[in-house]
Design an enzyme around this catalytic site. Structure first.
Site, mmCIF file in Angstrom:
data_model
loop_
_atom_site.group_PDB
_atom_site.id
_atom_site.type_symbol
_atom_site.label_atom_id
_atom_site.label_comp_id
_atom_site.label_asym_id
_atom_site.label_seq_id
_atom_site.Cartn_x
_atom_site.Cartn_y
_atom_site.Cartn_z
ATOM 1 N N VAL A 35 28.988 36.919 57.278
ATOM 2 C CA VAL A 35 28.561 35.771 57.870
ATOM 3 C C VAL A 35 27.784 35.721 59.119
ATOM 4 O O VAL A 35 27.901 36.429 59.820
ATOM 5 C CB VAL A 35 29.634 34.835 58.415
ATOM 6 C CG1 VAL A 35 29.304 33.516 59.014
ATOM 7 C CG2 VAL A 35 30.850 34.589 57.428
ATOM 8 N N LYS B 59 30.742 32.277 52.924
ATOM 9 C CA LYS B 59 30.708 32.529 54.253
ATOM 10 C C LYS B 59 31.989 31.375 54.950
ATOM 11 O O LYS B 59 32.363 31.780 56.106
ATOM 12 C CB LYS B 59 29.477 32.282 54.643
ATOM 13 C CG LYS B 59 28.313 33.281 54.198
ATOM 14 C CD LYS B 59 26.907 32.978 54.787
ATOM 15 C CE LYS B 59 26.126 34.154 54.349
ATOM 16 N NZ LYS B 59 24.652 33.665 54.678
ATOM 17 N N GLU C 144 17.643 35.297 46.922
ATOM 18 C CA GLU C 144 17.911 36.046 45.803
ATOM 19 C C GLU C 144 16.831 36.097 44.871
ATOM 20 O O GLU C 144 15.884 35.251 44.653
ATOM 21 C CB GLU C 144 19.328 35.879 45.082
ATOM 22 C CG GLU C 144 20.450 35.969 45.669
ATOM 23 C CD GLU C 144 20.774 37.458 46.278
ATOM 24 O OE1 GLU C 144 20.276 38.303 45.386
ATOM 25 O OE2 GLU C 144 21.220 37.572 47.425
ATOM 26 N N LEU D 34 24.642 38.503 63.685
ATOM 27 C CA LEU D 34 25.262 37.786 64.686
ATOM 28 C C LEU D 34 26.786 38.010 64.859
ATOM 29 O O LEU D 34 27.419 38.182 63.903
ATOM 30 C CB LEU D 34 25.246 36.173 64.268
ATOM 31 C CG LEU D 34 23.562 35.743 64.113
ATOM 32 C CD1 LEU D 34 23.841 34.245 63.827
ATOM 33 C CD2 LEU D 34 22.987 36.081 65.470
ATOM 34 N N VAL E 6 19.597 46.889 52.628
ATOM 35 C CA VAL E 6 20.427 46.731 53.982
ATOM 36 C C VAL E 6 21.003 48.327 53.845
ATOM 37 O O VAL E 6 20.870 48.984 55.124
ATOM 38 C CB VAL E 6 21.695 46.009 53.532
ATOM 39 C CG1 VAL E 6 22.646 46.347 54.717
ATOM 40 C CG2 VAL E 6 21.068 44.534 53.695
ATOM 41 N N ASP F 243 26.994 30.890 48.055
ATOM 42 C CA ASP F 243 26.826 31.823 49.153
ATOM 43 C C ASP F 243 27.603 31.421 50.421
ATOM 44 O O ASP F 243 28.324 32.049 51.391
ATOM 45 C CB ASP F 243 25.540 32.576 49.440
ATOM 46 C CG ASP F 243 25.371 33.641 50.628
ATOM 47 O OD1 ASP F 243 26.158 34.696 50.195
ATOM 48 O OD2 ASP F 243 24.667 33.403 51.410
ATOM 49 N N ALA G 181 25.839 57.202 47.807
ATOM 50 C CA ALA G 181 25.977 56.613 46.254
ATOM 51 C C ALA G 181 25.509 55.410 46.057
ATOM 52 O O ALA G 181 25.345 54.589 47.000
ATOM 53 C CB ALA G 181 27.607 56.469 45.845
ATOM 54 N N GLY H 197 17.950 39.303 56.710
ATOM 55 C CA GLY H 197 17.242 40.377 56.969
ATOM 56 C C GLY H 197 17.827 41.622 56.934
ATOM 57 O O GLY H 197 19.025 41.610 57.437
#
Length: 808
Positions: A602, A675, A660, A606, A468, A671, A497, A789
């Site tokens: 979340v 959310k 993961e 989107l 990301v 997860d 970092a 993604g």
């Protein structure tokens, strides 16, 4: 035309002066300063001599060498060169004898010091007059006359103007005059007009002779909107009024000596600031006319060397003459005050002086008010150093509402406290005093806020350069030019970092080479060290971007928000932590006027949280949320078929990097619960993770043991799930792992959905949310799309960053 020290400081620059002057097609008076650095060197040499330090001779010899070498470099004709050298050497011999005398008696009076420093301009004007063809040299002491007032030499304009008109009754084509130096009218002693006095000399001549323009030639293109050493986006101001130029000069803009403006102002003679080294530049034109171009302020100026003196006491209230006594005592001591701030209650008067005047100011005021101090009518005279004064200047501020509010709002959002402020009724200047540690940040914030910059700047500290983070940096790199050209926004990456190293650069990091820079030149780091270094940099319009999943990094948010640094988090830990911490972070951001954004927590990119906030802010109430928020789990249930059992579908999700590395993290529902907690809180519910009802489809025993144990045992569920799948297929249904908030109650679990349900056709790893509100009741609002993604998540983070640019 006045040329400063840098303009005559070298052979190359003097030849530029020659070309500029000789191109003028009308009579011109050229005023010159001493060679760059010579005045300081003369003062230092005289101090060494007065201390009996024979090292003064070394300094003197350097002065001799520099002038002789300059003559030899700029005068080509041997006859003229030899003649000039004799005159230069003669002056230097006079200077040497004076310095010897000072060293012998070990005494340096003000009178002697004034004589010594005069040699700088006397030498430079002699050289320049021989370089410029047809030039005639004049001695400024013959017509610039002064008188002593409060230990300073003040120009006697009546005598000076009469002498100038007499001496220049017949103007040569080119006249050369030494700036700065003058003569005491009563004693005949050499005096001077103070540092920067060459500008003043030129202005006095221009006014006395009714010149049509005064040109100040220096080493900058003109007045800048701010100090370019501090603000890289500062630019030249093309037009200023006399008042604006005076205000900027008084508050630290060193382009022009402040008294210079006064003589030409009364004759409406314009001033043009030009750059000797860039003569084609338009420069700054100073006149009576105010061409502001619609901007509220023209420029920002500052004085870093500030001490605030405060006289306070209830005995001052209603007493006439207190301020008169304050400023009379300071005036007698020769102390200059450049800003005054007084409370309307009359019990406090604060004023700003240079730090060097701190001790003397306190001393003279303590003496002046010794009776009131003894009786307790006035408190101890207080002084505070280590401060800076900032002034915003512009005649368009007159009668324009909201300027002060915008100024102090900007400072407040940057975490800068104003210690004292002042604004005159003319409304052309608002001045304020701050801690000098925040000067750079204040100047940048104001320059940015009042659109003096060509673009707004957001300074980004990014931690986490995995899929990301690295995708985000690539998107920023590709979009930087477009944002500057079309949106007036510059995204400046000032810190990057990873888990081991960091690189920091307030000017900006090259996004083409940051990985090599981080690996080869990065500083070792920890979360605490990263925080300390970011806070120490104290950069305006800062945003901390967290693309990690680290609890330690999430713990830093409070420190950043408390120090007016916005936070954008892809990391879900803080927003899903205990409700008290979530609420505290949101409130801190609100109070500090910064942003705490976590849209990508979340649904990746989107616009779920932003949409919910828009609904609530417009007065709607969210009553129910239903969502498929795990792209991993949705991928698994879409992949399961007669040929692909549950275990293989899980493996496929891992290999496709939807899950993961340890897929049990996704399958445990942790997860999804995080959310759900986040969006429920944004809907107005006070909920923690422990409040969520869990109905998992993988029994607890499969989460025990190692990852290898999991892969070995998970096929045990394949037959059961295949049987359920077949039954669902017969009934025209599918499984979806749904997160739900219904009037404050939260649950997650498998649900069967039929073909009529919006969740039925959800493909791949997509996410979907149905938002039921009082307005969207019968037909809930649906948001659907990629929920996982690196690229879409990075885009969501990028969107949060862009939204912060709206803070003004």
């Amino acid at each position: 035309m006045k040329f400063g020290g840098t303009s005559v400081g070298s052979a190359e620059s003097i030849l530029k002066v020659k070309a500029i002057v000789e191109a003028v097609q009308e009579p011109v008076i050229v005023v010159v300063s001493a060679l760059g650095g010579i005045t300081d060197q003369l003062l230092n040499t005289s101090k060494l001599a007065a201390q009996g330090e024979y090292t003064y001779e070394k300094e003197y010899n350097q002065i001799v060498s520099r002038h002789i070498e300059l003559v030899e470099a700029v005068i080509v004709d041997p006859a003229i060169r030899n003649y000039l050298l004799k005159q230069v050497v003669s002056l230097l011999d006079e200077l040497e004898n004076i310095l010897k005398g000072v060293c012998l008696v070990r005494d340096l009076s003000q009178k002697t010091s004034d004589i010594i420093v005069s040699y700088g301009e006397r030498l430079s004007s002699l050289i320049v007059s021989n370089v410029i063809s047809g030039a005639q040299l004049f001695d400024a002491r013959e017509f610039i006359k002064t008188e002593k007032q409060f230990k300073k030499h003040i120009v006697d304009f009546e005598v000076t103007n009469r002498l100038i008109r007499k001496i220049f009754a017949e103007l040569p084509e080119i006249s050369v005059v030494p700036g700065f130096i003058s003569q005491d009218e009563s004693t005949g002693d050499t005096s001077n007009l103070g540092r920067g006095g060459s500008d003043y000399t030129a202005s006095i001549l221009a006014a006395a002779l009714d010149a049509h323009i005064l040109e100040i030639w220096t080493d900058v293109d003109g007045f800048m909107t701010a100090d370019p050493k501090i603000i890289s986006s500062a630019y030249v101001i093309q037009d200023l009024s006399y008042i604006e130029a005076m205000e900027l000069s008084n508050f630290g803009a060193k382009v022009i000596y402040p008294p210079t403006i006064f003589p030409v102002f009364h004759k409406s003679i314009p001033i043009l600031i030009k750059n000797t080294f860039n003569p084609d530049s338009q420069g700054t034109y100073i006149s009576k006319n105010n061409k502001n171009g619609g901007k509220s302020i023209k420029g920002i100026s500052s004085i870093a060397d500030t001490c605030l003196i405060t006289v306070q006491g209830l005995g001052m209230v209603g007493v006439i003459g207190v301020n008169y006594r304050i400023f009379r005592a300071l005036s007698k001591a020769g102390i200059s005050v450049f800003m005054v701030s007084q409370a309307s209650s009359e019990n406090t008067t604060s004023f700003a002086v240079k730090n060097e005047s701190e001790e003397l100011s306190v001393k003279v005021l303590t003496e002046e008010f010794k009776l009131e101090l003894a009786q307790g009518e006035i408190n101890d005279i207080k002084s505070e150093s280590g401060l800076a004064t900032v002034a915003i200047v512009g005649e368009n501020m007159k009668r324009t509402p909201g300027i002060a509010g915008k100024l102090f709002g900007t400072l407040g959002r940057s975490g800068i406290s104003v210690i004292a402020c002042a604004q005159g009724a003319s409304e052309t200047n608002i001045s304020f005093v701050i801690d000098s540690r925040y000067l750079r940040k204040a100047l940048n914030s104001i320059h940015d806020s009042f659109f003096l910059s060509e673009y707004q700047v957001l300074n980004i500290f990014l931690t986490g350069i995995g899929t990301v983070g690295s995708s985000l940096l690539e998107q920023i790199k590709l979009q930087q030019k477009t944002l500057i050209e079309h949106n007036g926004l510059k995204i400046n990456i000032v810190g990057i970092a990873d888990v081991d190293n960091m690189i920091l650069d307030r000017k900006g990091i090259n996004l083409d080479t940051y990985l090599d820079e981080l690996r080869n030149n990065g500083q070792p780091t920890t979360p605490e060290l990263l925080r300390d270094e970011i806070l120490k940099m104290n950069i305006f319009n800062s945003v901390f971007v967290d693309c990690t999943a680290s609890p330690k990094i999430a713990e830093l948010y409070d420190d950043f928000l408390s120090n007016n640094i916005s936070v954008v988090a892809a990391n879900k830990i803080a927003a899903s932590s205990e409700y008290e911490n979530y609420y505290h972070l949101k409130e801190t951001a609100r109070k500090k006027g910064v942003k705490f954004l976590f849209e990508t927590n979340v649904g990746a990119g989107l616009p779920i949280i932003n949409t919910m906030n828009a609904l609530i802010n417009s007065g709607d109430k969210i009553v129910k949320l239903q969502a498929v928020l795990s792209g991993t789990v949705n991928y698994i249930f879409n992949a399961i078929s007669e040929e692909i059992p549950l275990s293989k579908a899980i493996k496929m999700a891992q290999e496709a990097r939807f899950s993961e590395p340890d897929p049990r993290i996704d399958l445990s529902g942790t997860d999804v619960i995080r959310k759900l907690v986040i969006i429920s809180r944004e809907a107005g519910c006070e909920v923690n993770q422990s409040d969520v009802e869990k109905h998992l489809f993988i029994p607890d025993k499969y989460f025990n043991g190692s990852l290898d144990d999991f892969w070995e045992s998970i096929p045990e569920l394949d037959a059961e799930f295949e049987q359920k799948r077949k039954q669902l297929e017969i009934n025209g249904k599918r499984y979806r792992f749904v997160a739900e908030m219904d009037r404050g109650k939260c649950r997650v679990g498998l649900q069967e959905v039929d073909r009529s349900h919006p969740f039925y056709e959800l493909e791949g790893s997509n996410n979907i949310i149905m938002i039921t509100t009082e307005r969207y009741d019968e037909f809930p609002m649906i948001i659907k799309g990629y929920g996982a993604g690196a690229a879409v998540t990075a885009a969501g983070v990028f969107a949060d960053i862009i939204s912060i640019a709206n803070i003004r």
